[in-house]
Motif scaffolding. Structure first.
Motif, PDB file in Angstrom:
ATOM      1  N   LEU A 186       0.861  -1.186   0.000  1.00  0.00           N
ATOM      2  CA  LEU A 186       0.000   0.000   0.000  1.00  0.00           C
ATOM      3  C   LEU A 186       0.894   1.232   0.000  1.00  0.00           C
ATOM      4  O   LEU A 186       1.861   1.302   0.760  1.00  0.00           O
ATOM      5  N   ILE A 187       0.562   2.195  -0.848  1.00  0.00           N
ATOM      6  CA  ILE A 187       1.319   3.453  -0.915  1.00  0.00           C
ATOM      7  C   ILE A 187       0.420   4.590  -0.456  1.00  0.00           C
ATOM      8  O   ILE A 187      -0.741   4.673  -0.858  1.00  0.00           O
ATOM      9  N   LEU A 188       0.979   5.462   0.361  1.00  0.00           N
ATOM     10  CA  LEU A 188       0.226   6.608   0.857  1.00  0.00           C
ATOM     11  C   LEU A 188       1.098   7.845   0.685  1.00  0.00           C
ATOM     12  O   LEU A 188       2.106   8.019   1.379  1.00  0.00           O
ATOM     13  N   THR A 189       0.726   8.708  -0.273  1.00  0.00           N
ATOM     14  CA  THR A 189       1.555   9.872  -0.574  1.00  0.00           C
ATOM     15  C   THR A 189       0.803  10.824  -1.494  1.00  0.00           C
ATOM     16  O   THR A 189      -0.237  10.460  -2.061  1.00  0.00           O
ATOM     17  N   ARG A 190       1.326  12.021  -1.654  1.00  0.00           N
ATOM     18  CA  ARG A 190       0.665  13.010  -2.515  1.00  0.00           C
ATOM     19  C   ARG A 190       0.629  12.536  -3.964  1.00  0.00           C
ATOM     20  O   ARG A 190      -0.393  12.666  -4.639  1.00  0.00           O
ATOM     21  N   HIS A 201      -0.319   7.889  -7.518  1.00  0.00           N
ATOM     22  CA  HIS A 201      -0.439   7.140  -8.781  1.00  0.00           C
ATOM     23  C   HIS A 201       0.857   7.169  -9.598  1.00  0.00           C
ATOM     24  O   HIS A 201       1.196   6.194 -10.263  1.00  0.00           O
ATOM     25  N   LYS A 202       1.597   8.268  -9.505  1.00  0.00           N
ATOM     26  CA  LYS A 202       2.916   8.329 -10.169  1.00  0.00           C
ATOM     27  C   LYS A 202       3.860   7.287  -9.571  1.00  0.00           C
ATOM     28  O   LYS A 202       4.585   6.595 -10.283  1.00  0.00           O
ATOM     29  N   ILE A 203       3.866   7.205  -8.239  1.00  0.00           N
ATOM     30  CA  ILE A 203       4.730   6.243  -7.556  1.00  0.00           C
ATOM     31  C   ILE A 203       4.298   4.817  -7.882  1.00  0.00           C
ATOM     32  O   ILE A 203       5.133   3.938  -8.126  1.00  0.00           O
ATOM     33  N   LYS A 204       3.006   4.584  -7.899  1.00  0.00           N
ATOM     34  CA  LYS A 204       2.488   3.253  -8.240  1.00  0.00           C
ATOM     35  C   LYS A 204       2.971   2.820  -9.627  1.00  0.00           C
ATOM     36  O   LYS A 204       3.484   1.708  -9.801  1.00  0.00           O
ATOM     37  N   GLU A 205       2.821   3.701 -10.599  1.00  0.00           N
ATOM     38  CA  GLU A 205       3.242   3.376 -11.971  1.00  0.00           C
ATOM     39  C   GLU A 205       4.728   3.050 -12.027  1.00  0.00           C
ATOM     40  O   GLU A 205       5.140   2.114 -12.704  1.00  0.00           O
ATOM     41  N   ARG A 206       5.524   3.820 -11.298  1.00  0.00           N
ATOM     42  CA  ARG A 206       6.980   3.611 -11.331  1.00  0.00           C
ATOM     43  C   ARG A 206       7.356   2.301 -10.637  1.00  0.00           C
ATOM     44  O   ARG A 206       8.206   1.550 -11.135  1.00  0.00           O
ATOM     45  N   LEU A 207       6.751   2.050  -9.493  1.00  0.00           N
ATOM     46  CA  LEU A 207       7.114   0.856  -8.721  1.00  0.00           C
ATOM     47  C   LEU A 207       6.630  -0.439  -9.363  1.00  0.00           C
ATOM     48  O   LEU A 207       7.159  -1.516  -9.065  1.00  0.00           O
ATOM     49  N   GLU A 208       5.664  -0.361 -10.224  1.00  0.00           N
ATOM     50  CA  GLU A 208       5.177  -1.568 -10.885  1.00  0.00           C
ATOM     51  C   GLU A 208       6.066  -1.978 -12.065  1.00  0.00           C
ATOM     52  O   GLU A 208       5.957  -3.093 -12.566  1.00  0.00           O
ATOM     53  N   LYS A 209       6.958  -1.067 -12.454  1.00  0.00           N
ATOM     54  CA  LYS A 209       7.866  -1.344 -13.582  1.00  0.00           C
ATOM     55  C   LYS A 209       9.238  -1.783 -13.073  1.00  0.00           C
ATOM     56  O   LYS A 209       9.537  -1.715 -11.886  1.00  0.00           O
ATOM     57  N   ALA A 265      -3.913   8.805  -2.265  1.00  0.00           N
ATOM     58  CA  ALA A 265      -3.387  10.171  -2.227  1.00  0.00           C
ATOM     59  C   ALA A 265      -3.624  10.773  -0.851  1.00  0.00           C
ATOM     60  O   ALA A 265      -4.714  10.636  -0.280  1.00  0.00           O
ATOM     61  N   PHE A 266      -2.591  11.399  -0.308  1.00  0.00           N
ATOM     62  CA  PHE A 266      -2.704  12.063   1.000  1.00  0.00           C
ATOM     63  C   PHE A 266      -2.028  13.415   0.886  1.00  0.00           C
ATOM     64  O   PHE A 266      -0.833  13.497   0.575  1.00  0.00           O
ATOM     65  N   ASN A 267      -2.777  14.488   1.133  1.00  0.00           N
ATOM     66  CA  ASN A 267      -2.234  15.832   0.966  1.00  0.00           C
ATOM     67  C   ASN A 267      -2.145  16.637   2.255  1.00  0.00           C
ATOM     68  O   ASN A 267      -1.202  17.390   2.449  1.00  0.00           O
ATOM     69  N   GLN A 268      -3.136  16.494   3.137  1.00  0.00           N
ATOM     70  CA  GLN A 268      -3.228  17.343   4.322  1.00  0.00           C
ATOM     71  C   GLN A 268      -3.487  16.515   5.578  1.00  0.00           C
ATOM     72  O   GLN A 268      -4.176  15.489   5.521  1.00  0.00           O
ATOM     73  N   TRP A 269      -2.976  16.989   6.712  1.00  0.00           N
ATOM     74  CA  TRP A 269      -3.179  16.320   7.988  1.00  0.00           C
ATOM     75  C   TRP A 269      -4.670  16.094   8.272  1.00  0.00           C
ATOM     76  O   TRP A 269      -5.048  15.100   8.892  1.00  0.00           O
ATOM     77  N   ASP A 304      -6.952  -6.395   5.649  1.00  0.00           N
ATOM     78  CA  ASP A 304      -6.623  -7.739   5.155  1.00  0.00           C
ATOM     79  C   ASP A 304      -6.187  -7.753   3.697  1.00  0.00           C
ATOM     80  O   ASP A 304      -5.921  -8.814   3.139  1.00  0.00           O
ATOM     81  N   SER A 305      -6.124  -6.566   3.086  1.00  0.00           N
ATOM     82  CA  SER A 305      -5.815  -6.514   1.656  1.00  0.00           C
ATOM     83  C   SER A 305      -4.376  -6.111   1.346  1.00  0.00           C
ATOM     84  O   SER A 305      -3.982  -6.026   0.190  1.00  0.00           O
ATOM     85  N   PHE A 306      -3.556  -5.827   2.385  1.00  0.00           N
ATOM     86  CA  PHE A 306      -2.167  -5.444   2.139  1.00  0.00           C
ATOM     87  C   PHE A 306      -1.262  -6.012   3.233  1.00  0.00           C
ATOM     88  O   PHE A 306      -1.726  -6.422   4.288  1.00  0.00           O
ATOM     89  N   ASP A 307       0.050  -6.031   2.941  1.00  0.00           N
ATOM     90  CA  ASP A 307       1.044  -6.557   3.885  1.00  0.00           C
ATOM     91  C   ASP A 307       1.974  -5.471   4.421  1.00  0.00           C
ATOM     92  O   ASP A 307       2.407  -5.519   5.569  1.00  0.00           O
ATOM     93  N   VAL A 308       2.311  -4.509   3.549  1.00  0.00           N
ATOM     94  CA  VAL A 308       3.282  -3.467   3.896  1.00  0.00           C
ATOM     95  C   VAL A 308       2.748  -2.125   3.399  1.00  0.00           C
ATOM     96  O   VAL A 308       2.228  -2.035   2.286  1.00  0.00           O
ATOM     97  N   ALA A 309       2.901  -1.083   4.230  1.00  0.00           N
ATOM     98  CA  ALA A 309       2.522   0.275   3.832  1.00  0.00           C
ATOM     99  C   ALA A 309       3.768   1.148   3.756  1.00  0.00           C
ATOM    100  O   ALA A 309       4.575   1.163   4.696  1.00  0.00           O
ATOM    101  N   LEU A 310       3.931   1.849   2.635  1.00  0.00           N
ATOM    102  CA  LEU A 310       5.010   2.825   2.460  1.00  0.00           C
ATOM    103  C   LEU A 310       4.372   4.206   2.478  1.00  0.00           C
ATOM    104  O   LEU A 310       3.544   4.531   1.625  1.00  0.00           O
ATOM    105  N   ILE A 311       4.772   5.031   3.451  1.00  0.00           N
ATOM    106  CA  ILE A 311       4.056   6.271   3.726  1.00  0.00           C
ATOM    107  C   ILE A 311       4.994   7.464   3.557  1.00  0.00           C
ATOM    108  O   ILE A 311       5.989   7.591   4.264  1.00  0.00           O
ATOM    109  N   SER A 312       4.681   8.335   2.616  1.00  0.00           N
ATOM    110  CA  SER A 312       5.490   9.522   2.355  1.00  0.00           C
ATOM    111  C   SER A 312       4.587  10.744   2.359  1.00  0.00           C
ATOM    112  O   SER A 312       4.061  11.141   1.318  1.00  0.00           O
TER     113      SER A 312
END
Length: 240
Positions: A150-154, A157-165, A177-181, A196-204
């Motif tokens: 799971l990716i959480l960041t502004r 979708h850009k990060i998702k596309e890059r990491l899938e390649k 997408a996460f922009n504001q507190w 139950d749908s993910f194992d690891v979260a990368l949060i930026s």
């Protein structure tokens, strides 16, 4: 009288082993990191006066909408302090740090004042810049290979596309997408409902990542890493 437990310092490869153990054994694990922004948020009113905090360039940028938070914000201060206290591993800058571009007094000296004030003694620490190392390590991406990420960041979708390649070839199951507190509660509610749908979260997502990483691990039982500017390394090849 209880003797304090000795503090453990993890080099990057030792941290990687701990992350792997948590993933394989399905144990909650949170990595949070303290830099100049986190220091300023935690210093509010208790360690520094609000006026002193608000004079800093980082705070001015935050109040221009560049950091995903606005100051003063005492509930955020309390949440960050609580998460630093509870996290599995806390990333701290060394005394002679040159990895982040900030005045020295906003780095380790202020961290030490804050930890002393709040009586926080992290049991396990590492270098706060470990996220940058992990992003460049083949072993890290090999560890995540085949896991549901799971990716959480502004720029989710850009990060998702890059990491899938290539060379990453990761299985990104959610890109949020996460922009504001202010989005914190709704985001955490969604993630908890889908635990139950993910194992690891990368949060930026700046300072908010400290609270999100600790809380996601605590509430879902998964591995949650404060990944910081590692996103820039993935997209641009450099942290800034």
């Amino acid at each position: 009288m209880k003797c304090p437990m000795p503090q453990i310092y993890l080099e990057t490869r030792d941290l990687l082993k701990r992350i792997e153990e948590a993933v394989v054994n399905r144990r909650p694990f949170s990595l949070v990191r303290i830099g100049d922004g986190e220091n300023l948020v935690m210093a509010q009113q208790n360690v520094w006066s609000l006026s002193k905090v608000l004079q800093e360039r980082w705070a001015i940028k935050a109040n221009r909408g560049e950091k995903g938070i606005h100051l003063p914000n005492l509930p955020l201060r309390n949440a960050v302090v609580s998460s630093v206290r509870k996290a599995t591993v806390v990333g701290i800058l060394p005394a002679d740090d040159n990895t982040i571009n900030a005045p020295d007094y906003l780095k380790r000296p202020l961290t030490d004042q804050i930890l002393s004030y709040y009586r926080i003694e992290p049991a396990v620490i590492c270098h706060a810049g470990v996220n940058r190392e992990l992003a460049r390590m083949e072993e890290f991406w090999s560890l995540l290979s085949g896991r549901r990420v799971l990716i959480l960041t502004r720029e989710a979708h850009k990060i998702k596309e890059r990491l899938e390649k290539k060379p990453y070839k990761q299985n990104i199951v959610h890109a949020l997408a996460f922009n504001q507190w202010q989005e914190y509660r709704s985001t955490l509610k969604w993630i908890t409902a889908h635990k139950d749908s993910f194992d690891v979260a990368l949060i930026s997502c700046g300072v908010s990542a400290v609270v999100l990483s600790e809380q996601i691990a605590a509430l879902t039982g998964k591995v949650a890493l404060d990944f910081g500017k590692a996103n820039n390394i993935i997209l641009k090849g450099r942290p800034n």
